[in-house]
Scaffold this active site. Sequence first.
Site, PDB file in Angstrom:
ATOM      1  N   TYR A 203       0.805  -1.120   0.063  1.00  0.00           N
ATOM      2  CA  TYR A 203       0.053   0.202  -0.038  1.00  0.00           C
ATOM      3  C   TYR A 203       0.878   1.386   0.093  1.00  0.00           C
ATOM      4  O   TYR A 203       0.457   2.342  -0.614  1.00  0.00           O
ATOM      5  CB  TYR A 203      -0.943  -0.142   1.177  1.00  0.00           C
ATOM      6  CG  TYR A 203      -2.160   0.836   1.073  1.00  0.00           C
ATOM      7  CD1 TYR A 203      -3.112   0.641  -0.071  1.00  0.00           C
ATOM      8  CD2 TYR A 203      -2.619   1.873   2.032  1.00  0.00           C
ATOM      9  CE1 TYR A 203      -4.145   1.318  -0.380  1.00  0.00           C
ATOM     10  CE2 TYR A 203      -3.710   2.729   1.771  1.00  0.00           C
ATOM     11  CZ  TYR A 203      -4.322   2.556   0.454  1.00  0.00           C
ATOM     12  OH  TYR A 203      -5.395   3.411   0.416  1.00  0.00           O
TER      13      TYR A 203
ATOM     14  N   LYS B  97      -3.529   8.438   2.491  1.00  0.00           N
ATOM     15  CA  LYS B  97      -4.882   8.221   3.292  1.00  0.00           C
ATOM     16  C   LYS B  97      -4.698   8.953   4.564  1.00  0.00           C
ATOM     17  O   LYS B  97      -5.654   9.321   5.218  1.00  0.00           O
ATOM     18  CB  LYS B  97      -5.454   6.668   3.397  1.00  0.00           C
ATOM     19  CG  LYS B  97      -5.507   6.050   2.092  1.00  0.00           C
ATOM     20  CD  LYS B  97      -6.864   6.875   1.366  1.00  0.00           C
ATOM     21  CE  LYS B  97      -7.272   6.208   0.181  1.00  0.00           C
ATOM     22  NZ  LYS B  97      -8.357   7.023  -0.457  1.00  0.00           N
TER      23      LYS B  97
HETATM   24  P1  NAD Z   1     -12.396   2.714  -8.727  1.00  0.00           P
HETATM   25  O1  NAD Z   1     -11.068   2.340  -9.352  1.00  0.00           O
HETATM   26  O2  NAD Z   1     -13.679   2.209  -9.018  1.00  0.00           O
HETATM   27  O3  NAD Z   1     -12.501   4.267  -8.255  1.00  0.00           O
HETATM   28  C1  NAD Z   1     -11.251   5.044  -8.254  1.00  0.00           C
HETATM   29  C2  NAD Z   1     -11.630   6.450  -8.887  1.00  0.00           C
HETATM   30  O4  NAD Z   1     -10.546   7.274  -8.923  1.00  0.00           O
HETATM   31  C3  NAD Z   1     -11.970   5.820 -10.300  1.00  0.00           C
HETATM   32  O5  NAD Z   1     -13.058   6.416 -10.827  1.00  0.00           O
HETATM   33  C4  NAD Z   1     -10.843   6.620 -11.080  1.00  0.00           C
HETATM   34  O6  NAD Z   1     -11.423   6.978 -12.461  1.00  0.00           O
HETATM   35  C5  NAD Z   1     -10.529   7.971 -10.209  1.00  0.00           C
HETATM   36  N1  NAD Z   1      -9.471   8.855 -10.485  1.00  0.00           N
HETATM   37  C6  NAD Z   1      -8.030   8.297 -10.455  1.00  0.00           C
HETATM   38  N2  NAD Z   1      -7.370   9.385 -10.809  1.00  0.00           N
HETATM   39  C7  NAD Z   1      -8.083  10.330 -11.046  1.00  0.00           C
HETATM   40  C8  NAD Z   1      -8.080  11.907 -11.548  1.00  0.00           C
HETATM   41  N3  NAD Z   1      -6.672  12.327 -11.881  1.00  0.00           N
HETATM   42  N4  NAD Z   1      -9.095  12.476 -11.505  1.00  0.00           N
HETATM   43  C9  NAD Z   1     -10.447  12.229 -11.463  1.00  0.00           C
HETATM   44  N5  NAD Z   1     -10.647  10.953 -10.775  1.00  0.00           N
HETATM   45  C10 NAD Z   1      -9.296  10.056 -10.932  1.00  0.00           C
HETATM   46  O7  NAD Z   1     -12.043   2.110  -7.161  1.00  0.00           O
HETATM   47  P2  NAD Z   1     -12.700   2.029  -5.751  1.00  0.00           P
HETATM   48  O8  NAD Z   1     -12.352   0.950  -4.912  1.00  0.00           O
HETATM   49  O9  NAD Z   1     -14.223   2.264  -5.841  1.00  0.00           O
HETATM   50  O10 NAD Z   1     -12.208   3.554  -4.956  1.00  0.00           O
HETATM   51  C11 NAD Z   1     -12.833   4.913  -4.624  1.00  0.00           C
HETATM   52  C12 NAD Z   1     -12.237   5.165  -3.054  1.00  0.00           C
HETATM   53  O11 NAD Z   1     -12.255   4.056  -2.247  1.00  0.00           O
HETATM   54  C13 NAD Z   1     -10.853   5.437  -3.360  1.00  0.00           C
HETATM   55  O12 NAD Z   1     -10.356   6.571  -2.503  1.00  0.00           O
HETATM   56  C14 NAD Z   1     -10.276   4.099  -2.755  1.00  0.00           C
HETATM   57  O13 NAD Z   1      -8.943   4.641  -2.017  1.00  0.00           O
HETATM   58  C15 NAD Z   1     -11.219   4.050  -1.709  1.00  0.00           C
HETATM   59  N6  NAD Z   1     -11.049   2.425  -0.923  1.00  0.00           N
HETATM   60  C16 NAD Z   1     -11.162   1.287  -1.715  1.00  0.00           C
HETATM   61  C17 NAD Z   1     -11.233   0.212  -1.058  1.00  0.00           C
HETATM   62  C18 NAD Z   1     -11.025  -0.833  -2.061  1.00  0.00           C
HETATM   63  O14 NAD Z   1     -10.670  -2.136  -1.362  1.00  0.00           O
HETATM   64  N7  NAD Z   1     -11.606  -1.085  -3.181  1.00  0.00           N
HETATM   65  C19 NAD Z   1     -11.048   0.123   0.354  1.00  0.00           C
HETATM   66  C20 NAD Z   1     -10.953   1.367   1.008  1.00  0.00           C
HETATM   67  C21 NAD Z   1     -10.934   2.359   0.320  1.00  0.00           C
HETATM   68  C1  IMJ Z   2      -3.802  -1.146  -3.301  1.00  0.00           C
HETATM   69  C2  IMJ Z   2      -2.817  -1.331  -3.151  1.00  0.00           C
HETATM   70  C3  IMJ Z   2      -2.005  -2.115  -2.629  1.00  0.00           C
HETATM   71  C4  IMJ Z   2      -2.507  -2.753  -1.335  1.00  0.00           C
HETATM   72  C5  IMJ Z   2      -4.124  -2.666  -1.121  1.00  0.00           C
HETATM   73  C6  IMJ Z   2      -4.595  -1.540  -2.110  1.00  0.00           C
HETATM   74  N1  IMJ Z   2      -4.911  -2.943  -0.353  1.00  0.00           N
HETATM   75  C7  IMJ Z   2      -6.086  -2.546  -0.810  1.00  0.00           C
HETATM   76  C8  IMJ Z   2      -5.972  -1.569  -1.783  1.00  0.00           C
HETATM   77  C9  IMJ Z   2      -4.932  -3.642   0.783  1.00  0.00           C
HETATM   78  C10 IMJ Z   2      -7.331  -2.594   0.085  1.00  0.00           C
HETATM   79  C11 IMJ Z   2      -7.288  -0.703  -2.646  1.00  0.00           C
HETATM   80  N2  IMJ Z   2      -7.293   0.516  -1.852  1.00  0.00           N
HETATM   81  C12 IMJ Z   2      -7.595   0.663  -0.663  1.00  0.00           C
HETATM   82  C13 IMJ Z   2      -6.780   1.717  -2.715  1.00  0.00           C
HETATM   83  O1  IMJ Z   2      -6.769   2.990  -2.021  1.00  0.00           O
HETATM   84  C14 IMJ Z   2      -6.319   1.710  -3.919  1.00  0.00           C
HETATM   85  C15 IMJ Z   2      -5.693   2.851  -4.755  1.00  0.00           C
HETATM   86  C16 IMJ Z   2      -4.989   2.786  -5.581  1.00  0.00           C
HETATM   87  C17 IMJ Z   2      -4.985   1.852  -6.619  1.00  0.00           C
HETATM   88  C18 IMJ Z   2      -4.022   1.735  -7.754  1.00  0.00           C
HETATM   89  C19 IMJ Z   2      -4.183   0.455  -8.729  1.00  0.00           C
HETATM   90  C20 IMJ Z   2      -3.719   0.960 -10.295  1.00  0.00           C
HETATM   91  C21 IMJ Z   2      -2.812   2.082 -10.416  1.00  0.00           C
HETATM   92  N3  IMJ Z   2      -2.712   3.140  -9.212  1.00  0.00           N
HETATM   93  C22 IMJ Z   2      -3.378   2.851  -8.205  1.00  0.00           C
HETATM   94  N4  IMJ Z   2      -3.514   3.802  -7.293  1.00  0.00           N
HETATM   95  C23 IMJ Z   2      -4.111   3.636  -6.160  1.00  0.00           C
HETATM   96  O2  IMJ Z   2      -1.984   2.381 -11.314  1.00  0.00           O
END
Ligand code: NAD
Ligand code: IMJ
Length: 256
Positions: free
Chosen positions: A157, A164
């Site tokens: 991460y 975050k």
């Molecule tokens: P997702 O990929 O569907 O959403 C991430 C979004 O960020 C995408 O729509 C992407 O287009 C947008 N993005 C990235 N760069 C951008 C830019 N320059 N301008 C505008 N938009 C941009 O994935 P998600 O899991 O729904 O992620 C949404 C939020 O939830 C994120 O903040 C992520 O960190 C958080 N989150 C995700 C998880 C998980 O496990 N999926 C867990 C906890 C928190």
């Molecule tokens: C993402 C990376 C490593 C470990 C991770 C994650 N864990 C979880 C996520 C344990 C839950 C997903 N998460 C919470 C995120 O916030 C992801 C952010 C993200 C993901 C990508 C993938 C593609 C890329 N850049 C990214 N930047 C941020 O090129």
Amino acid sequence: MTDLSGRHGLVVGVANKRSIAWAIAQRLAGCGVRLALTYADERLGENVRALAASLDAPLILPCDVTSDDQVRAVYGEIGEAFGSLDYLVHAVAFAPRAELTGRFLDTSRDGFRIALDVSVYSLIALARGAAPLMRGQGAGSVLTLTYLGARRVFPNYNVMGVAKAGLEATVRYLAADLGPENIRVNAISAGPIRTLASAGISGFSDILQVYRDRAALKRNVDAGEVAEAAFFLLTSATAITGECLAVDAGYNIMGM
Ligand code: NAD
Ligand code: IMJ
């Protein structure tokens, strides 16, 4: 169901049908909220337009959150079309792929800058644009998405954990700044969910399994459950601001 017709929301972060932002958008729209959805680039714009066809005539706007011009244009359009704004959902995170593997020690200056710009500064910029439209009608609510990697170390991460942590501090500073205008700012810390942002992350299946084994509820969470908590914070939690609410099946409370 609560009738929220006449209310307006901006949802930033829909990429596809698995996006947490999409689950939140559907929950709001289901209660009659008129939405503006944005997309990061033209490739995702097609997805968002297709999804939006199932909603009631939302505004669909381009917004790369690293562009001040695009953020300004979004609020220009919302001001004209809606005249006011009740809800802002920020569900955006990005770090260059190379930063999400290998040693944290090797985080590059550029990777750090990009991760913090896209994932943290964007909340400040979007909240600043939303404030006048919320202020004008005496209330508003802002919600962002965070992850436990802000507070504990998870493999790979890396710089996103630092981002975050900054995001969670930003929620508190914005909440203090906007509180006098009755604008609330909160975060949800979601458990791991399969989305575009977790696709291709090495070891993600293992992480889901660890959560399933250790979480108090012995299971994972889905985007619909995050959306339900988001709906609560956005629409009815009138005395909650500056908070981070875990929606993680009780993973973070466990000692072992
Ligand atoms: P997702 O990929 O569907 O959403 C991430 C979004 O960020 C995408 O729509 C992407 O287009 C947008 N993005 C990235 N760069 C951008 C830019 N320059 N301008 C505008 N938009 C941009 O994935 P998600 O899991 O729904 O992620 C949404 C939020 O939830 C994120 O903040 C992520 O960190 C958080 N989150 C995700 C998880 C998980 O496990 N999926 C867990 C906890 C928190
Ligand atoms: C993402 C990376 C490593 C470990 C991770 C994650 N864990 C979880 C996520 C344990 C839950 C997903 N998460 C919470 C995120 O916030 C992801 C952010 C993200 C993901 C990508 C993938 C593609 C890329 N850049 C990214 N930047 C941020 O090129």
